[in-house]
Design an enzyme around this catalytic site. Structure first.
Site, PDB file in Angstrom:
ATOM      1  CB  THR A   1     -10.064  15.937  26.384  1.00  0.00           C
ATOM      2  OG1 THR A   1     -11.115  15.337  25.644  1.00  0.00           O
ATOM      3  CG2 THR A   1     -10.348  17.400  26.625  1.00  0.00           C
TER       4      THR A   1
ATOM      5  N   GLY B   1     -19.809  17.384  23.524  1.00  0.00           N
ATOM      6  CA  GLY B   1     -19.517  16.987  24.910  1.00  0.00           C
ATOM      7  C   GLY B   1     -19.441  18.178  25.839  1.00  0.00           C
ATOM      8  CG  ASP B   2     -16.976  17.670  29.261  1.00  0.00           C
ATOM      9  OD1 ASP B   2     -16.772  16.881  28.309  1.00  0.00           O
ATOM     10  OD2 ASP B   2     -16.138  17.882  30.146  1.00  0.00           O
TER      11      ASP B   2
ATOM     12  N   GLY C   1     -13.092  13.651  30.476  1.00  0.00           N
ATOM     13  CA  GLY C   1     -13.785  12.421  30.867  1.00  0.00           C
ATOM     14  C   GLY C   1     -15.060  12.270  30.075  1.00  0.00           C
TER      15      GLY C   1
ATOM     16  N   GLY D   1     -18.108  13.140  28.838  1.00  0.00           N
ATOM     17  CA  GLY D   1     -18.673  14.474  28.803  1.00  0.00           C
ATOM     18  C   GLY D   1     -20.107  14.607  29.275  1.00  0.00           C
TER      19      GLY D   1
HETATM   20  N1  ASP Z   1     -14.898  15.218  27.772  1.00  0.00           N
HETATM   21  C1  ASP Z   1     -14.695  14.907  26.390  1.00  0.00           C
HETATM   22  C2  ASP Z   1     -16.044  14.683  25.738  1.00  0.00           C
HETATM   23  O1  ASP Z   1     -16.884  14.059  26.333  1.00  0.00           O
HETATM   24  C3  ASP Z   1     -13.854  13.701  26.177  1.00  0.00           C
HETATM   25  C4  ASP Z   1     -12.634  13.577  27.061  1.00  0.00           C
HETATM   26  O2  ASP Z   1     -12.377  14.424  27.873  1.00  0.00           O
HETATM   27  O3  ASP Z   1     -11.895  12.607  26.949  1.00  0.00           O
HETATM   28  O4  ASP Z   1     -16.221  15.094  24.613  1.00  0.00           O
END
Ligand code: ASP
Length: 356
Positions: free
Chosen positions: A222, A252-253, A274, A276
């Site tokens: 991300t 996700g987040d 990370g 999410g």
């Molecule tokens: N946070 C993102 C998600 O969970 C993925 C990432 O940040 O690598 O969609």
């Protein structure tokens, strides 16, 4: 060899890119005295280790992170807004197949690329977010258009794509987002889920395999950016393809204001990366701001508390980049690495990937 300058607290260290991975105390704040403006970016956190990198791959990430942050730096230097710096910096990362956003997005279980993004203006607390789009070339532009040209904060799926078309944003065929590397990751993730399913004879509990142990690669990446402009305005943005093998319209987040992105001129601007689900449950980006506002912690203290203590206890992995109203920058993560870079108003650049 290119020189980069890393400033931790009041101690300024000069070292070459090769030695960057030896830097200590990566979670310490980057401070400059009364900066006019500053910018910090990430390109994902995870199993990013020197031993798993070829020199070519490392150089490619280094070059792209630097190219991206310089775009935002130039905007800020010329008196542009933090919102413009965040958007345009993220566009560079969205156009690169190296990162899990835009062109390099991971694949869903069904073999599509579904993008999530969000942006927030620290001055007005305005925010925009898009989720699950398949045809918008630059999801961060869509998030900004939602913030500025719609009465809503978040749009999703087909409706978000119709809005993007009406806003004359660039629409591409879904095949634009295909990359062989990410497709192979999907195939491997599916194989693993099927094996797990065979083992328990039950539906797999995991919605997606997180790490790819075979290639020691991280299937995320991300991208995010936080900036402070010359007018003292903060902004943050995040853009992602989510998690490999995600299904059932999983979001996700990254497009969740307060989890993946948050900005408030009174405290800080934050972008997360990370796993999410944990960042949503922990309301990570807002929690950092809240600790600063209510408990009067510094950005560094608040970030450390949220990532190394609260998120870690919850079982979550990942990190954040953040900047406070005084231009102090933080890059905090509990994974082996995080692609990241900072630039201050003196043009001092730091690019990092590994923990130590
Ligand atoms: N946070 C993102 C998600 O969970 C993925 C990432 O940040 O690598 O969609």
């Amino acid at each position: 060899m290119k020189k980069i300058i890393l400033i931790f607290g009041v101690i300024a260290l000069s070292f070459s890119c090769k030695n960057e991975s030896k830097a200590e105390a990566i979670s310490e704040p980057v401070e400059t005295e009364n900066p006019q403006f500053s910018i910090v970016i990430h390109g994902g956190a995870g199993t990013i280790k020197k031993e798993n990198m070829t020199p070519e791959k490392e150089a490619a990430y280094q070059q792209k992170l630097e190219e991206a942050i310089r775009v935002g730096y130039d905007i800020l230097k010329n008196g542009g807004t933090s919102l413009d710096a965040v958007e345009k910096t993220i566009n560079v990362l969205e156009d690169s197949p190296l990162f899990n956003a835009g062109k390099g997005a991971v694949f869903t279980h069904e073999g599509f690329n579904e993008h999530d993004a969000s942006i927030m203006d620290g001055k007005t607390l305005n925010a925009g977010a898009s989720a699950g789009t398949k045809t918008v070339k630059h999801p961060i532009n869509l998030a900004r258009a939602i913030m500025e040209d719609s009465p809503h904060v978040m749009l999703s799926g087909k409706g978000a794509e119709i809005f993007a078309t009406e806003q004359d944003l660039e629409i591409v065929d879904p095949s634009y987002f295909y990359t062989e590397r990410r497709f192979k990751s999907l195939e491997r993730a599916k194989e693993k889920d099927i094996i797990e399913q065979d083992h328990d004879g039950d539906t797999p509990k995991k919605i997606a395999s997180y790490y790819d142990d075979d290639i020691k690669d991280y299937k995320m990446g991300t991208v995010g950016c936080a900036a402070l402009d010359k007018n003292g305005n903060l902004a943050a943005g995040t853009s992602t393809g989510g998690m490999t093998n995600k299904r059932w319209g999983r979001i996700g987040d990254s497009p969740i204001i307060g989890a993946g992105t948050y900005a408030n001129n009174n405290t800080c601007a934050v972008s997360s990366t990370g796993w999410g689900e944990y960042f949503i449950r922990g309301m990570v980006a807002y929690d950092i701001s809240a600790l600063m506002e209510y408990k009067e912690l510094s950005l560094a203290e608040a970030s450390k508390e949220v990532i190394q203590n609260k998120l870690t206890k919850l079982g979550g992995t990942g990190g954040i980049i953040a900047i406070d109203k005084n231009g102090n920058m933080v890059m905090e993560f509990n994974t082996p690495g995080m692609y990241r870079a900072t630039m201050n108003d003196k043009g001092e650049l730091y690019v990092g990937m590994f923990k130590d």
